[in-house]
Scaffold this motif. Sequence first.
Motif, PDB file in Angstrom:
ATOM      1  N   CYS A 258      13.074  35.025 -37.639  1.00 14.67           N
ATOM      2  CA  CYS A 258      12.566  36.295 -38.162  1.00 14.67           C
ATOM      3  C   CYS A 258      11.754  37.049 -37.111  1.00 14.67           C
ATOM      4  CB  CYS A 258      11.713  36.059 -39.403  1.00 14.67           C
ATOM      5  SG  CYS A 258      12.644  35.344 -40.748  1.00 14.67           S
ATOM      6  N   GLN A 259      12.239  37.038 -35.872  1.00 15.79           N
ATOM      7  CA  GLN A 259      11.642  37.842 -34.811  1.00 15.79           C
ATOM      8  C   GLN A 259      12.596  38.999 -34.535  1.00 15.79           C
ATOM      9  OE1 GLN A 259       9.768  35.540 -31.422  1.00 15.79           O
ATOM     10  NE2 GLN A 259      10.910  33.909 -32.403  1.00 15.79           N
ATOM     11  N   PRO A 260      12.042  40.182 -34.253  1.00 15.30           N
ATOM     12  CA  PRO A 260      12.915  41.356 -34.149  1.00 15.30           C
ATOM     13  C   PRO A 260      14.003  41.235 -33.078  1.00 15.30           C
ATOM     14  CG  PRO A 260      10.667  41.859 -33.443  1.00 15.30           C
ATOM     15  CD  PRO A 260      10.629  40.529 -34.098  1.00 15.30           C
ATOM     16  N   HIS A 261      13.684  40.579 -31.931  1.00 11.91           N
ATOM     17  CA  HIS A 261      14.695  40.514 -30.876  1.00 11.91           C
ATOM     18  C   HIS A 261      15.767  39.478 -31.178  1.00 11.91           C
ATOM     19  CE1 HIS A 261      11.897  37.345 -29.758  1.00 11.91           C
ATOM     20  NE2 HIS A 261      12.831  36.803 -29.009  1.00 11.91           N
ATOM     21  N   ILE A 262      15.591  38.714 -32.285  1.00 11.54           N
ATOM     22  CA  ILE A 262      16.608  37.724 -32.672  1.00 11.54           C
ATOM     23  C   ILE A 262      17.421  38.227 -33.859  1.00 11.54           C
ATOM     24  CG2 ILE A 262      16.970  35.384 -33.577  1.00 11.54           C
ATOM     25  CD1 ILE A 262      14.443  34.541 -31.992  1.00 11.54           C
ATOM     26  N   ILE A 263      16.743  38.515 -34.968  1.00 11.34           N
ATOM     27  CA  ILE A 263      17.498  38.816 -36.187  1.00 11.34           C
ATOM     28  C   ILE A 263      18.182  40.178 -36.131  1.00 11.34           C
ATOM     29  CG2 ILE A 263      15.591  39.796 -37.564  1.00 11.34           C
ATOM     30  CD1 ILE A 263      16.867  37.728 -39.792  1.00 11.34           C
ATOM     31  N   THR A 264      17.580  41.156 -35.432  1.00  7.40           N
ATOM     32  CA  THR A 264      18.228  42.473 -35.374  1.00  7.40           C
ATOM     33  C   THR A 264      19.394  42.505 -34.378  1.00  7.40           C
ATOM     34  OG1 THR A 264      16.622  43.257 -33.723  1.00  7.40           O
ATOM     35  CG2 THR A 264      16.124  43.728 -36.029  1.00  7.40           C
ATOM     36  N   PHE A 417       6.025  35.927 -36.951  1.00  3.33           N
ATOM     37  CA  PHE A 417       7.169  35.563 -37.784  1.00  3.33           C
ATOM     38  C   PHE A 417       6.756  34.847 -39.072  1.00  3.33           C
ATOM     39  CE2 PHE A 417       7.830  32.061 -34.493  1.00  3.33           C
ATOM     40  CZ  PHE A 417       7.556  30.965 -35.321  1.00  3.33           C
ATOM     41  N   ALA A 418       5.526  34.311 -39.111  1.00  4.03           N
ATOM     42  CA  ALA A 418       5.011  33.777 -40.383  1.00  4.03           C
ATOM     43  C   ALA A 418       4.872  34.919 -41.395  1.00  4.03           C
ATOM     44  CB  ALA A 418       3.661  33.096 -40.170  1.00  4.03           C
ATOM     45  N   ALA A 419       4.383  36.076 -40.907  1.00  2.32           N
ATOM     46  CA  ALA A 419       4.235  37.247 -41.782  1.00  2.32           C
ATOM     47  C   ALA A 419       5.588  37.840 -42.180  1.00  2.32           C
ATOM     48  CB  ALA A 419       3.393  38.306 -41.076  1.00  2.32           C
ATOM     49  N   ALA A 420       6.566  37.756 -41.278  1.00  2.00           N
ATOM     50  CA  ALA A 420       7.882  38.364 -41.529  1.00  2.00           C
ATOM     51  C   ALA A 420       8.775  37.509 -42.413  1.00  2.00           C
ATOM     52  CB  ALA A 420       8.582  38.615 -40.191  1.00  2.00           C
ATOM     53  N   PHE A 421       8.467  36.218 -42.507  1.00  2.00           N
ATOM     54  CA  PHE A 421       9.403  35.282 -43.151  1.00  2.00           C
ATOM     55  C   PHE A 421       9.687  35.631 -44.620  1.00  2.00           C
ATOM     56  CE2 PHE A 421      10.307  31.129 -45.282  1.00  2.00           C
ATOM     57  CZ  PHE A 421      11.553  30.928 -44.710  1.00  2.00           C
ATOM     58  N   PRO A 423       9.145  38.529 -46.455  1.00  6.51           N
ATOM     59  CA  PRO A 423       9.898  39.773 -46.716  1.00  6.51           C
ATOM     60  C   PRO A 423      11.372  39.691 -46.307  1.00  6.51           C
ATOM     61  CG  PRO A 423       8.204  40.099 -45.022  1.00  6.51           C
ATOM     62  CD  PRO A 423       7.924  38.791 -45.675  1.00  6.51           C
ATOM     63  N   VAL A 424      11.674  38.978 -45.231  1.00  3.01           N
ATOM     64  CA  VAL A 424      13.084  38.841 -44.832  1.00  3.01           C
ATOM     65  C   VAL A 424      13.815  37.914 -45.810  1.00  3.01           C
ATOM     66  CG1 VAL A 424      14.667  38.030 -43.030  1.00  3.01           C
ATOM     67  CG2 VAL A 424      12.638  39.324 -42.391  1.00  3.01           C
ATOM     68  N   LEU A 425      13.173  36.797 -46.174  1.00  2.01           N
ATOM     69  CA  LEU A 425      13.777  35.830 -47.097  1.00  2.01           C
ATOM     70  C   LEU A 425      14.038  36.472 -48.470  1.00  2.01           C
ATOM     71  CD1 LEU A 425      14.450  32.742 -47.642  1.00  2.01           C
ATOM     72  CD2 LEU A 425      12.119  32.576 -48.537  1.00  2.01           C
ATOM     73  N   PHE A 426      12.986  37.057 -49.062  1.00  2.00           N
ATOM     74  CA  PHE A 426      13.131  37.657 -50.401  1.00  2.00           C
ATOM     75  C   PHE A 426      14.053  38.882 -50.341  1.00  2.00           C
ATOM     76  CE2 PHE A 426       8.929  36.080 -52.573  1.00  2.00           C
ATOM     77  CZ  PHE A 426       9.241  34.787 -52.187  1.00  2.00           C
ATOM     78  N   GLY A 427      13.893  39.680 -49.278  1.00  2.00           N
ATOM     79  CA  GLY A 427      14.691  40.907 -49.169  1.00  2.00           C
ATOM     80  C   GLY A 427      16.168  40.639 -48.978  1.00  2.00           C
ATOM     81  N   THR A 428      16.478  39.471 -48.432  1.00  2.00           N
ATOM     82  CA  THR A 428      17.875  39.119 -48.187  1.00  2.00           C
ATOM     83  C   THR A 428      18.509  38.447 -49.402  1.00  2.00           C
ATOM     84  OG1 THR A 428      17.365  38.822 -45.841  1.00  2.00           O
ATOM     85  CG2 THR A 428      19.420  37.873 -46.595  1.00  2.00           C
ATOM     86  N   PHE A 429      17.744  37.641 -50.117  1.00  2.00           N
ATOM     87  CA  PHE A 429      18.365  36.784 -51.140  1.00  2.00           C
ATOM     88  C   PHE A 429      17.915  37.041 -52.582  1.00  2.00           C
ATOM     89  CE2 PHE A 429      18.382  34.298 -47.155  1.00  2.00           C
ATOM     90  CZ  PHE A 429      19.757  34.220 -46.990  1.00  2.00           C
ATOM     91  N   LEU A 430      16.865  37.836 -52.789  1.00  2.00           N
ATOM     92  CA  LEU A 430      16.410  38.092 -54.167  1.00  2.00           C
ATOM     93  C   LEU A 430      16.585  39.567 -54.514  1.00  2.00           C
ATOM     94  CD1 LEU A 430      13.068  36.028 -54.260  1.00  2.00           C
ATOM     95  CD2 LEU A 430      15.306  35.308 -55.087  1.00  2.00           C
ATOM     96  N   THR A 444      -1.208  36.850 -46.488  1.00  2.00           N
ATOM     97  CA  THR A 444      -1.575  35.433 -46.678  1.00  2.00           C
ATOM     98  C   THR A 444      -1.188  34.611 -45.453  1.00  2.00           C
ATOM     99  OG1 THR A 444      -1.232  35.609 -49.066  1.00  2.00           O
ATOM    100  CG2 THR A 444      -1.218  33.383 -48.132  1.00  2.00           C
ATOM    101  N   ALA A 445       0.035  34.819 -44.938  1.00  2.00           N
ATOM    102  CA  ALA A 445       0.528  34.055 -43.789  1.00  2.00           C
ATOM    103  C   ALA A 445      -0.386  34.222 -42.581  1.00  2.00           C
ATOM    104  CB  ALA A 445       1.949  34.497 -43.431  1.00  2.00           C
ATOM    105  N   ILE A 446      -0.778  35.463 -42.303  1.00  2.00           N
ATOM    106  CA  ILE A 446      -1.612  35.735 -41.121  1.00  2.00           C
ATOM    107  C   ILE A 446      -3.024  35.163 -41.298  1.00  2.00           C
ATOM    108  CG2 ILE A 446      -2.699  37.590 -39.769  1.00  2.00           C
ATOM    109  CD1 ILE A 446      -0.184  39.251 -40.285  1.00  2.00           C
ATOM    110  N   VAL A 447      -3.590  35.398 -42.486  1.00  2.00           N
ATOM    111  CA  VAL A 447      -4.967  34.925 -42.748  1.00  2.00           C
ATOM    112  C   VAL A 447      -5.028  33.395 -42.688  1.00  2.00           C
ATOM    113  CG1 VAL A 447      -6.780  34.762 -44.506  1.00  2.00           C
ATOM    114  CG2 VAL A 447      -5.654  36.963 -44.065  1.00  2.00           C
TER     115      VAL A 447
END
Length: 498
Positions: A258-264, A417-421, A423-430, A444-447
């Motif tokens: 879930c890093q921009p230079h990988i997933i995009t 990528f902890a913060a991105a995980f 939104p990418v997971l839910f946005g892709t599959f839910l 929560t992930a960042i804190v």
Amino acid sequence: MIASNQWVTYMWILLAVYAVVILYFVVRGARKNTSIKDYAVGNLGFPAWVVGLSLAASMTSAATFIINPGFIALYGLSGVISFAVVLPIAAFISLIVFTKGFVKQGNAVKATTMAQWIGKRYKSKTYAFFFGIIALLLITFIVLINVGLTQVISKSLNADPFYVLMAITIFVFGYMMFGGANSMVYTNTIQAIIMCVVALILIGSGYHYFSEGITGFIDKLNAIDPNLTKPTNASSFLFRDYFEIIVAQVVIGVAIVCQPHIITKSLLLKDPSKINTYLFSGISFMIIFFLVVVVGLYARISFPDFMVNDEKLRMDEIIPTYVVTKFSVGIGLVIVVGLISAGLSTLESLIQSLSITITSDIINPLFKNKYNKNTIAINKGVIIVLGLISFLLSWQQIQNPNVSVAIFAQNGVYAYFAAAFVPVLFGTFLKNVSTRSVFIASITAIVVHFGVYYGRITPYMQEPVNNPGVSAAIGIVCSVLVGYIFYKLDAKNKTWVH
């Protein structure tokens, strides 16, 4: 002075040729850029296997080839299990699962950056802006690559690292002002092929240590330090037990894509039906690349006490020194070009994705798209500022590393990528995911990650230097739990839902 005069002379010639080849492809790709979208995702129809090579080159960087083998030299087989087996398997499975869903959604929302994808997917400009801001954490990864490249080139030229770092910054950030995605796929493909050749040479470079079989090889390591041959290494701060080696690395491996230079990268595919070719090509090369860390074991047998010319090597210097001292000039120079390629391929991807994110997702919204017509010019200015900041941070890391620049980089990149995980997971599959649930999950992930790391929470965080993988893994798990609870609550109430 480690490199011979002959080595230095040939190295200068090789660097000049390499620079000319890269500039040729940059110019070729830049001619096709007519808009910021072309710079971001390209407008050329590249074959799927070529985009796959670009993925492999971006996902395995100077960390894989230069920095991580240094950890293996210090801590042994426990690191090999963690970096060469557990992390790649988790990352490959995650890559296959995520990419297929992401491409469908990516084509549907017509996104060019990770922040845009998230903003459009959740119909929230505030959330997109938030992701634009936290993408700045990826500067730490640019710093890691700068340091790795500087160590390799300065050792090969017997040159002052300060001037080498300055030259790398001016050259790479300079040509990235013009190249973009079109030229990057060209250069990444060449870099991936060179990296593959070099990976095979490096992996095979310790064959003579196996003259008495695998048992003899293990005995050599055992004689240096018995901890080097154990599946866990209690004397390390990264591989102390199976939680660190397996559980934390599986979580990190799953989220790392879930890093921009990988997933995009998958958005460069003009024909989504070719996705299997793209994934097969990328993963095949990456399997070889991830195995390069075993070179750290060869380096440890070569320098048991890390002393060279009466000087103790720092961790980030171990692999560059191994290459310069162990290979003939011809093969050594090929390897150095491979190590440079490993760094540049990811550095280019990071500069490209981060500059686009700052321009499109931070500056444009702040100025209410007032400068939309000048986006390409603004993007060039952003790259100059990025270059300056990364130069200053990189020089600080070369002079005063906290064991390794890898720790500095992991702290920043893992937070992103902890913060991105979620939104990418839910946005892709839910379906019908509320913006609130994923936004709270990201925070929560960042804190949790930074709270556990800097607050020294848990027994894992009690060393002078700690493992960011543990705090990030805890952050990701908490983020998924919190996000899912709010998702279920909001689905019941039918509020906040898009």
